[in-house]
Design a protein around this motif. Structure first.
Motif, short mmCIF file in Angstrom:
data_model
loop_
_atom_site.label_atom_id
_atom_site.label_comp_id
_atom_site.label_asym_id
_atom_site.label_seq_id
_atom_site.Cartn_x
_atom_site.Cartn_y
_atom_site.Cartn_z
N PHE A 98 0.83 -1.20 0.00
CA PHE A 98 0.00 0.00 0.00
C PHE A 98 0.87 1.25 0.00
CE2 PHE A 98 -2.21 3.40 2.27
CZ PHE A 98 -3.31 3.54 1.45
N PHE A 99 1.92 1.25 0.81
CA PHE A 99 2.82 2.40 0.90
C PHE A 99 3.52 2.65 -0.43
CE2 PHE A 99 7.01 4.24 1.95
CZ PHE A 99 6.57 5.43 2.48
N VAL A 100 4.03 1.59 -1.05
CA VAL A 100 4.74 1.74 -2.32
C VAL A 100 3.79 2.27 -3.39
CG1 VAL A 100 5.80 0.44 -4.21
CG2 VAL A 100 6.53 0.03 -1.87
N PHE A 101 2.58 1.71 -3.49
CA PHE A 101 1.68 2.14 -4.54
C PHE A 101 1.09 3.51 -4.26
CE2 PHE A 101 1.51 -2.49 -5.43
CZ PHE A 101 2.09 -2.41 -6.68
N SER A 102 0.92 3.88 -3.00
CA SER A 102 0.41 5.22 -2.71
C SER A 102 1.47 6.28 -2.98
CB SER A 102 -0.09 5.32 -1.27
OG SER A 102 0.99 5.23 -0.37
N LEU A 103 2.75 5.89 -2.85
CA LEU A 103 3.82 6.84 -3.16
C LEU A 103 3.79 7.26 -4.62
CD1 LEU A 103 7.07 5.62 -1.38
CD2 LEU A 103 5.83 7.72 -1.00
N PHE A 104 3.51 6.32 -5.48
CA PHE A 104 3.60 6.59 -6.91
C PHE A 104 2.23 6.67 -7.57
CE2 PHE A 104 7.29 3.71 -5.93
CZ PHE A 104 8.23 4.68 -5.89
N LYS B 96 -4.67 17.77 -16.21
CA LYS B 96 -5.02 18.83 -15.26
C LYS B 96 -4.47 18.46 -13.89
CE LYS B 96 -9.41 20.08 -17.40
NZ LYS B 96 -10.85 20.16 -17.19
N ASN B 97 -4.37 19.45 -13.03
CA ASN B 97 -4.02 19.30 -11.63
C ASN B 97 -2.73 18.50 -11.42
OD1 ASN B 97 -6.32 20.79 -11.01
ND2 ASN B 97 -7.58 18.96 -10.87
N ARG B 98 -2.82 17.42 -10.66
CA ARG B 98 -1.61 16.64 -10.31
C ARG B 98 -0.99 15.97 -11.52
NH1 ARG B 98 -0.41 18.36 -5.20
NH2 ARG B 98 -2.32 18.44 -4.00
N GLU B 99 -1.82 15.54 -12.45
CA GLU B 99 -1.30 14.90 -13.65
C GLU B 99 -0.51 15.91 -14.49
OE1 GLU B 99 -4.86 13.21 -15.23
OE2 GLU B 99 -4.76 11.51 -13.85
N ASN B 100 -0.99 17.15 -14.54
CA ASN B 100 -0.25 18.19 -15.25
C ASN B 100 1.08 18.46 -14.57
OD1 ASN B 100 0.58 21.13 -15.66
ND2 ASN B 100 -0.88 20.78 -17.32
N ARG B 101 1.08 18.45 -13.25
CA ARG B 101 2.32 18.66 -12.50
C ARG B 101 3.30 17.53 -12.79
NH1 ARG B 101 4.95 22.66 -11.31
NH2 ARG B 101 2.89 23.55 -11.50
N TYR C 160 -2.81 12.06 -5.37
CA TYR C 160 -4.12 12.60 -5.70
C TYR C 160 -4.77 13.17 -4.46
CZ TYR C 160 -4.02 10.59 -10.35
OH TYR C 160 -3.70 10.29 -11.63
N GLU C 161 -5.52 14.25 -4.67
CA GLU C 161 -6.28 14.84 -3.57
C GLU C 161 -7.52 14.01 -3.35
OE1 GLU C 161 -7.08 18.73 -5.00
OE2 GLU C 161 -4.99 19.33 -4.93
N LYS C 162 -8.01 14.05 -2.12
CA LYS C 162 -9.23 13.33 -1.80
C LYS C 162 -10.40 13.95 -2.55
CE LYS C 162 -11.98 11.74 2.06
NZ LYS C 162 -12.20 11.78 3.51
#
Length: 182
Positions: free
Chosen positions: A30-36, A73-78, A126-128
């Motif tokens: 979970f930690f590895v996949f949430s990081l990326f 957009k948003n995080r994907e654009n970043r 990603y934001e909630k």
């Protein structure tokens, strides 16, 4: 060997150790996949859109990345900015994505390699998402109301008060938000 372990520590203790081991593995994954999560998501999107012809050439893969990044957009654009997929990006890590995609490397492994090149990529999460079915818009902050409109690609230049944002969201809700059905 199993009989020896059974006699020394008991079957209940082995079961407890086994459960803790599985929980540890689950937490690590979970930690590895949430990081990326943003990285993996964008690379999976790119991977799905690649045709067999495009996959043969790193240059064509890079063009597909740039094309996807124009719509991001948003995080994907970043993320696109960090890897060099946007026009204003100062870095150029597209080769670090296109070559592994050409050889069918999994997105998780590509993101691990990108982490070594630029650690900022891993900080993107990603934001909630706001559940519009369950939330009372009157209890949200104006910042959150603006974010909802921004995610929909809408703006409210005439909105001066919170109630103006709420009215606009309620008006646009049927066109942008599909109610989740069970």
């Amino acid at each position: 060997m199993i009989k020896l372990i059974h006699n020394q520590i008991g079957l209940g203790q082995v079961y407890i150790y086994y459960v803790f081991f599985l929980m540890f593995i689950y937490v690590c994954l979970f930690f590895v996949f949430s990081l990326f999560s943003v990285c993996i998501s964008v690379i999976k999107q790119i991977d799905k859109k690649l045709s067999a012809d495009e996959r043969k050439s790193p240059a064509k893969i890079e063009d597909a990345i740039r094309k996807l990044c124009k719509k991001a957009k948003n995080r994907e654009n970043r993320f696109c900015y960090y890897v060099g997929g946007t026009e204003d990006a100062a870095t150029g890590l597209l080769g670090e994505i296109s070559k592994p995609l050409k050889s069918f490397m999994p997105p998780e492994k590509i993101c691990e390699k990108l982490k070594k090149k630029d650690g900022q990529i891993c900080q993107l999460k990603y934001e909630k998402q706001i559940d519009l079915d369950a939330v009372d818009l009157k209890k949200l902050k104006v910042k959150d109301l603006k974010k909802i409109l921004s995610d929909w690609g809408e703006t409210c230049k005439a909105c001066t008060e919170k109630s103006d944002f709420i009215k606009l969201i309620e008006k646009l809700k049927p066109t942008h938000f599909k109610k989740q059905e069970l």
